[in-house]
Design an enzyme around this catalytic site. Structure first.
Site, PDB file in Angstrom:
ATOM      1  CG  ASP A 135      -1.993  -0.964   1.286  1.00  0.00           C
ATOM      2  OD1 ASP A 135      -2.305  -1.540   0.230  1.00  0.00           O
ATOM      3  OD2 ASP A 135      -2.574  -1.173   2.380  1.00  0.00           O
ATOM      4  CG  MET A 136       1.939   5.549  -1.810  1.00  0.00           C
ATOM      5  SD  MET A 136       3.679   5.157  -1.454  1.00  0.00           S
ATOM      6  CE  MET A 136       4.223   4.492  -3.029  1.00  0.00           C
ATOM      7  CD  GLN A 165      -0.602   7.977  -2.135  1.00  0.00           C
ATOM      8  OE1 GLN A 165       0.364   8.718  -2.252  1.00  0.00           O
ATOM      9  NE2 GLN A 165      -1.021   7.518  -0.963  1.00  0.00           N
ATOM     10  NE  ARG A 186      -4.436  -1.664  -4.217  1.00  0.00           N
ATOM     11  CZ  ARG A 186      -4.020  -1.926  -2.979  1.00  0.00           C
ATOM     12  NH1 ARG A 186      -3.508  -0.966  -2.216  1.00  0.00           N
ATOM     13  NH2 ARG A 186      -4.083  -3.140  -2.498  1.00  0.00           N
ATOM     14  CE  LYS A 189     -11.237   9.551  -7.953  1.00  0.00           C
ATOM     15  NZ  LYS A 189     -12.534  10.247  -7.803  1.00  0.00           N
ATOM     16  NE  ARG A 290      -6.037   5.617   5.454  1.00  0.00           N
ATOM     17  CZ  ARG A 290      -5.320   5.019   6.398  1.00  0.00           C
ATOM     18  NH1 ARG A 290      -4.788   5.727   7.386  1.00  0.00           N
ATOM     19  NH2 ARG A 290      -5.121   3.720   6.381  1.00  0.00           N
TER      20      ARG A 290
END
Ligand SMILES: Cc1cc2nc3c(=O)[nH]c(=O)nc-3n(C[C@H](O)[C@H](O)[C@H](O)COP(=O)(O)OP(=O)(O)OC[C@H]3O[C@@H](n4cnc5c(N)ncnc54)[C@H](O)[C@@H]3O)c2cc1C
Length: 314
Positions: A135-136, A165, A186, A189, A290
């Site tokens: 994940d970022m 992102q 992946r 946004k 979030r």
């Protein structure tokens, strides 16, 4: 409002009393409010949720929630939990795919520890045919996440991919680099409140960047994942893929557990690959906040649910 809501919910996510209140009620019963977005606190609840989704034709990725650990003991504990998750997934027979955050594996403690922890996970993951998505997180971690990713990629690990992102100005370069490597991206946004020095602030700018990057990934990328609940963008992706004769097995859509379930189902029904991100674990509060920040209207259902729990408890 777009950036403002994220900032407010980010600030609230650091509030101790709110966390305590949410933790008390959020997962207390089968219809508590956090269960809309989180599959459960325990592995077996996540496996059951994942199995139900898989039976309905969805692809999956499981995420053991946790982030921003401050000590190497916590990072080791998270790594051990991921190793257990791998065993449980193998035994359960569900799809072998997990998502991981580097701050959970100790990147804030020190990078070498984090890389070691990730390698400990990748060894059995590779043996058992898993795909591991990194994940970022927020922009202070972009460069280090990509450096760790490339280190492992250059060492020959090919079962890994990364999230990028669209909100960040730098992402076009990062997409081109990942395309060059042949790495799976992946595209999202971006879930974090970012400063104007690094990221677009307006929704329409982020959306336009997403579409540009999505087209670049569809044209030149390796099995990209288009991770959004934005119906207009999903329609644009389908139209672009059709125009360029890109077969629907050369990319996939991804959505989060509990969000736009109608759209998730309709994409599967129309023959698209649709992966659901299934988060679970006790550390669900920042993830949950979030999700509220993305759509402040969600607060309404939380408040209704809290009032109901209070009434039922009294
Ligand atoms: C599989 C997956 C993995 C992700 N991984 C990362 C990651 O590694 N790093 C990262 O920064 N971000 C990640 N995200 C989150 C992402 O960056 C966005 O914050 C999130 O997806 C909301 O943006 P959107 O693209 O759906 O568009 P938006 O414009 O925010 O939303 C479009 C529509 O989707 C629906 N929707 C969106 N969010 C919600 C919500 N919370 N509740 C109810 N409805 C909602 C609404 O109908 C809304 O109108 C991930 C998202 C997905 C789907």
């Amino acid at each position: 409002m777009y950036a403002g809501a994220k900032a407010i919910f980010y600030a609230l996510s650091r509030s101790g009393w709110l966390k305590q209140l949410a933790s008390r009620y959020g997962m207390a019963s089968s219809d508590s409010f956090a269960r809309r977005f989180i599959a459960g606190e325990q592995i077996d609840e996540a496996i059951e949720a994942a199995r139900r989704l898989q039976n309905r034709g969805f692809l999956l990725t499981l995420d053991y929630l946790g982030e921003s650990v401050a000590t190497s003991e916590e990072a080791t504990a998270a790594t051990t939990e991921y190793l257990r998750l791998i065993d449980v997934i193998v035994a359960s027979g569900i799809e072998r795919n997990v998502s991981i955050k580097l701050t959970q594996l100790g990147v804030d403690v020190d990078r070498a520890t984090c890389v070691d922890n990730l390698r400990r996970i990748l060894d059995p993951a590779e043996r058992h045919g898993f795909f591991v998505r990194i994940d970022m997180e927020n922009s202070p971690y972009t460069a280090v996440t990509l450096e760790v990713f490339e280190t492992l990629w250059q060492q020959g690990h090919r079962c890994i991919g990364v999230a990028l992102q669209a909100c960040l100005y730098r992402t076009e370069n990062d997409v081109r680099r990942m395309n060059e490597l042949g790495a799976r991206v992946r595209l999202v946004k971006g879930a974090y409140k970012e400063p104007v020095t690094v990221a677009y602030q307006q929704r329409r700018e982020v959306d336009a960047a997403f579409v540009r990057l999505m087209e670049l990934l569809l044209d030149e990328g390796t099995y990209p994942a288009i991770a959004t609940h934005d119906e207009a963008i999903i329609r644009a992706a389908c139209a672009y893929a059709a125009r360029r004769a890109i077969a629907s097995d050369r990319y996939e859509f991804q959505m989060l557990f509990g969000i736009r379930r109608d759209l998730q189902a309709s994409l599967v029904a129309s023959g698209h690959r649709m992966r659901i991100y299934v988060p679970f674990g006790r550390q669900w509060f920042p993830y949950f906040m979030r999700r509220l920040g993305e759509r402040p209207a969600n607060v309404g259902f939380v408040v209704r649910s809290l009032l109901r729990e209070e009434r039922d408890a009294s």
